[in-house]
Enzyme design. Structure first.
Site, PDB file in Angstrom:
ATOM      1  N   SER A  24     -12.053   9.243  -0.933  1.00 50.77           N
ATOM      2  CA  SER A  24     -12.073   8.767   0.682  1.00 50.77           C
ATOM      3  C   SER A  24     -13.529   9.010   1.203  1.00 50.77           C
ATOM      4  O   SER A  24     -14.296   9.626   0.723  1.00 50.77           O
ATOM      5  CB  SER A  24     -11.466   9.915   1.260  1.00 50.77           C
ATOM      6  OG  SER A  24     -11.521   9.866   2.614  1.00 50.77           O
ATOM      7  N   THR A  71      -3.837  10.227   5.925  1.00 49.84           N
ATOM      8  CA  THR A  71      -3.977   9.114   5.224  1.00 49.84           C
ATOM      9  C   THR A  71      -2.684   9.173   4.428  1.00 49.84           C
ATOM     10  O   THR A  71      -2.065  10.116   4.426  1.00 49.84           O
ATOM     11  CB  THR A  71      -5.175   8.985   4.540  1.00 49.84           C
ATOM     12  OG1 THR A  71      -5.263   7.532   4.003  1.00 49.84           O
ATOM     13  CG2 THR A  71      -5.564   9.639   3.604  1.00 49.84           C
ATOM     14  N   LYS A  75       1.425   9.915   6.744  1.00 50.62           N
ATOM     15  CA  LYS A  75       1.328   9.508   8.115  1.00 50.62           C
ATOM     16  C   LYS A  75       2.775   9.809   8.755  1.00 50.62           C
ATOM     17  O   LYS A  75       2.536  10.240  10.012  1.00 50.62           O
ATOM     18  CB  LYS A  75       0.940   8.155   8.400  1.00 50.62           C
ATOM     19  CG  LYS A  75      -0.560   8.023   7.943  1.00 50.62           C
ATOM     20  CD  LYS A  75      -1.161   6.735   8.066  1.00 50.62           C
ATOM     21  CE  LYS A  75      -2.329   6.624   7.359  1.00 50.62           C
ATOM     22  NZ  LYS A  75      -3.092   5.253   7.705  1.00 50.62           N
ATOM     23  N   ASN A  96      -2.120   9.493  12.467  1.00 49.35           N
ATOM     24  CA  ASN A  96      -3.273   9.415  11.507  1.00 49.35           C
ATOM     25  C   ASN A  96      -4.587  10.524  11.985  1.00 49.35           C
ATOM     26  O   ASN A  96      -5.547  10.573  11.076  1.00 49.35           O
ATOM     27  CB  ASN A  96      -3.841   8.189  11.172  1.00 49.35           C
ATOM     28  CG  ASN A  96      -5.000   7.540  12.262  1.00 49.35           C
ATOM     29  OD1 ASN A  96      -4.723   8.286  13.549  1.00 49.35           O
ATOM     30  ND2 ASN A  96      -5.542   6.613  12.043  1.00 49.35           N
ATOM     31  N   ALA A 138       6.146  -4.972   5.328  1.00 45.75           N
ATOM     32  CA  ALA A 138       7.148  -4.335   6.183  1.00 45.75           C
ATOM     33  C   ALA A 138       7.144  -2.801   6.041  1.00 45.75           C
ATOM     34  O   ALA A 138       7.910  -2.207   6.857  1.00 45.75           O
ATOM     35  CB  ALA A 138       8.565  -4.745   6.426  1.00 45.75           C
ATOM     36  N   ARG A 162       9.136  -9.191   1.268  1.00 46.19           N
ATOM     37  CA  ARG A 162       9.921  -9.814   0.110  1.00 46.19           C
ATOM     38  C   ARG A 162      11.501  -9.431   0.521  1.00 46.19           C
ATOM     39  O   ARG A 162      12.399  -9.909   0.211  1.00 46.19           O
ATOM     40  CB  ARG A 162       9.713  -8.853  -1.210  1.00 46.19           C
ATOM     41  CG  ARG A 162       8.633  -9.415  -1.894  1.00 46.19           C
ATOM     42  CD  ARG A 162       8.050  -8.711  -3.082  1.00 46.19           C
ATOM     43  NE  ARG A 162       8.277  -7.206  -2.768  1.00 46.19           N
ATOM     44  CZ  ARG A 162       8.082  -6.501  -3.718  1.00 46.19           C
ATOM     45  NH1 ARG A 162       7.130  -6.667  -4.826  1.00 46.19           N
ATOM     46  NH2 ARG A 162       7.907  -5.037  -3.603  1.00 46.19           N
ATOM     47  N   TYR A 227      -9.350  -1.977   1.116  1.00 42.92           N
ATOM     48  CA  TYR A 227     -10.742  -2.178   0.508  1.00 42.92           C
ATOM     49  C   TYR A 227     -10.847  -1.806  -0.679  1.00 42.92           C
ATOM     50  O   TYR A 227     -10.122  -0.689  -1.283  1.00 42.92           O
ATOM     51  CB  TYR A 227     -11.801  -1.717   1.640  1.00 42.92           C
ATOM     52  CG  TYR A 227     -11.660  -0.217   1.858  1.00 42.92           C
ATOM     53  CD1 TYR A 227     -10.686   0.506   2.699  1.00 42.92           C
ATOM     54  CD2 TYR A 227     -12.409   0.526   0.976  1.00 42.92           C
ATOM     55  CE1 TYR A 227     -10.735   1.896   2.668  1.00 42.92           C
ATOM     56  CE2 TYR A 227     -12.337   2.051   1.015  1.00 42.92           C
ATOM     57  CZ  TYR A 227     -11.560   2.662   1.809  1.00 42.92           C
ATOM     58  OH  TYR A 227     -11.403   3.822   2.043  1.00 42.92           O
ATOM     59  N   GLY A 249     -10.719  -4.144   4.641  1.00 44.88           N
ATOM     60  CA  GLY A 249     -10.409  -3.218   5.576  1.00 44.88           C
ATOM     61  C   GLY A 249     -11.243  -1.862   5.904  1.00 44.88           C
ATOM     62  O   GLY A 249     -11.055  -1.140   6.451  1.00 44.88           O
TER      63      GLY A 249
HETATM   64  P1  ATR Z   1       4.756   2.189   2.984  1.00 44.38           P
HETATM   65  O1  ATR Z   1       6.034   2.423   3.715  1.00 44.38           O
HETATM   66  O2  ATR Z   1       3.949   3.562   2.693  1.00 44.38           O
HETATM   67  O3  ATR Z   1       3.702   1.393   3.599  1.00 44.38           O
HETATM   68  P2  ATR Z   1       6.203   0.573   1.416  1.00 44.38           P
HETATM   69  O4  ATR Z   1       7.420   0.924   2.158  1.00 44.38           O
HETATM   70  O5  ATR Z   1       6.434   0.940  -0.097  1.00 44.38           O
HETATM   71  O6  ATR Z   1       5.033   1.477   1.663  1.00 44.38           O
HETATM   72  O7  ATR Z   1       5.554  -0.787   1.628  1.00 44.38           O
HETATM   73  C1  ATR Z   1       4.620  -1.526   0.952  1.00 44.38           C
HETATM   74  C2  ATR Z   1       5.063  -3.068   1.491  1.00 44.38           C
HETATM   75  O8  ATR Z   1       4.380  -3.679   0.325  1.00 44.38           O
HETATM   76  C3  ATR Z   1       6.441  -3.477   1.570  1.00 44.38           C
HETATM   77  O9  ATR Z   1       6.643  -4.392   2.559  1.00 44.38           O
HETATM   78  C4  ATR Z   1       6.880  -4.113  -0.147  1.00 44.38           C
HETATM   79  O10 ATR Z   1       7.746  -5.203   0.220  1.00 44.38           O
HETATM   80  P3  ATR Z   1       9.242  -4.756   0.131  1.00 44.38           P
HETATM   81  O11 ATR Z   1       9.627  -4.155   1.273  1.00 44.38           O
HETATM   82  O12 ATR Z   1       9.841  -6.084  -0.237  1.00 44.38           O
HETATM   83  O13 ATR Z   1       9.298  -3.825  -1.232  1.00 44.38           O
HETATM   84  C5  ATR Z   1       5.208  -4.871  -0.077  1.00 44.38           C
HETATM   85  N1  ATR Z   1       4.988  -5.315  -1.236  1.00 44.38           N
HETATM   86  C6  ATR Z   1       4.588  -4.283  -2.395  1.00 44.38           C
HETATM   87  N2  ATR Z   1       4.296  -4.945  -3.479  1.00 44.38           N
HETATM   88  C7  ATR Z   1       4.368  -6.485  -3.159  1.00 44.38           C
HETATM   89  C8  ATR Z   1       4.180  -7.494  -3.952  1.00 44.38           C
HETATM   90  N3  ATR Z   1       4.001  -7.622  -5.126  1.00 44.38           N
HETATM   91  N4  ATR Z   1       4.400  -8.803  -3.239  1.00 44.38           N
HETATM   92  C9  ATR Z   1       4.721  -8.678  -1.976  1.00 44.38           C
HETATM   93  N5  ATR Z   1       5.151  -7.708  -1.254  1.00 44.38           N
HETATM   94  C10 ATR Z   1       4.840  -6.410  -1.897  1.00 44.38           C
END
Ligand code: ATR
Length: 284
Positions: A24, A71, A75, A96, A138, A162, A227, A249
């Site tokens: 960090s 972090t 969160k 945060n 998302a 996705r 980042y 970032g």
């Molecule tokens: P957090 O809630 O902690 O941010 P997460 O719910 O795992 O973590 O969200 C990660 C995001 O990155 C999700 O939107 C994930 O897409 P899915 O919801 O379809 O899984 C997206 N993500 C992770 N790897 C990806 C990849 N290789 N290509 C496109 N999107 C990806």
């Protein structure tokens, strides 16, 4: 409990809780801010397992700690733990920045979205009003960013994911705050956006979200919330495919920290020298 925090009682104590948190930059950033106002403080980076999160926050408060940055991945846990939330933190389900009162009530706010907006507008002179913005992903990082961007009155924000259902849930939850749309990557054809923000965790696996090169070529800027020392995989890919401006970032990290520093100390630090110092010295 207090023994788990041998705090430096001669100064105010702060920390960032995360998992992992070893690399960090927050301690360096807060120490640089503190220097600007000749404030003496101690700031630690503490690795906390999710199961230990609540206990550790409370122990820090009991030991006399003043404030915490939270972090990944804590969160949402922080949101659930806080006794008093700002309206923004309540809306985003994300915290945060934490602080305490004399009765050890836990207060929470989120400064991530403001950090992004300040970085885009102040450090990069990117206007957000009437812009078409695309957010990739998302997950939990999106709501604070979404809400703060919507406050700047863009024309629209599209969330592409996705798993389309997760983007649709966000649109349903926040549609009252501005023009929001959800779509899958295969629905982006013929759509153009001035600003593209990568909020996925794809970079962690060295991946890039499945975007067309055409979409980045037509954008004004590609921004990665992540980042790293090297350009992130997304920014490398965007640059190779003709993006006119690629931003990581780090600026957002410093800006969100500045907003947190202001909550704790009532003083807004100057950030550009801190961003330069952190960039110049990766080991800071
Ligand atoms: P957090 O809630 O902690 O941010 P997460 O719910 O795992 O973590 O969200 C990660 C995001 O990155 C999700 O939107 C994930 O897409 P899915 O919801 O379809 O899984 C997206 N993500 C992770 N790897 C990806 C990849 N290789 N290509 C496109 N999107 C990806």
């Amino acid at each position: 409990m207090a023994n788990s925090f041998p705090l430096d009682n001669t100064v105010e104590n702060f920390a960032v809780f995360g998992n992992p948190v070893k690399h960090s930059r927050s301690p360096s950033i807060h120490n640089l801010f503190a220097k600007q106002f000749a404030i003496q403080l101690h700031y630690d980076a503490i690795d906390v397992q999710p199961e230990q999160f609540e206990k550790t926050v409370k122990a820090f408060a009991v030991a006399g700690g003043k404030g915490l940055n939270i972090t990944v991945p804590h969160k949402e846990l922080a949101f659930k733990l806080c006794d008093i939330l700002t309206p923004l933190a309540k809306t985003c389900h994300s915290v945060n920045t934490i602080w305490f009162d004399d009765e050890l009530n836990i207060y929470g706010d989120t400064t991530d979205g403001e950090g992004l907006v300040r970085d885009l507008q102040n450090n990069h002179e990117i206007k957000l009003v009437n812009k078409r913005i695309l957010i990739l992903g998302a997950g939990g990082t999106v709501p604070p960013v979404l809400l703060s961007l919507l406050q700047q009155k863009p024309e629209s924000i599209t969330i592409v994911n996705r798993t389309l259902a997760k983007a649709e849930v966000l649109v349903e939850r926040y549609k009252g705050y501005g023009t929001l749309m959800a779509c899958g990557y295969d629905q982006l054809e013929q759509q153009y956006f001035e600003i593209i923000i990568n909020a996925t965790s794809a970079s962690l696996q060295g991946d890039v979200p499945p975007l067309s090169a055409d979409i980045v070529r037509h954008s004004e800027c590609c921004y990665d919330l992540m980042y790293s020392k090297e350009a992130t995989p997304f920014l490398k890919w965007a640059d190779n495919n003709g993006s006119s401006l690629c931003i990581d970032g780090l600026g957002m990290l410093v800006e969100q920290a500045a907003c947190g520093f202001n909550i704790w100390h009532g003083k807004m630090p100057e950030t550009s020298s801190v961003i330069s110092a952190i960039k110049a010295n990766n080991s800071l």
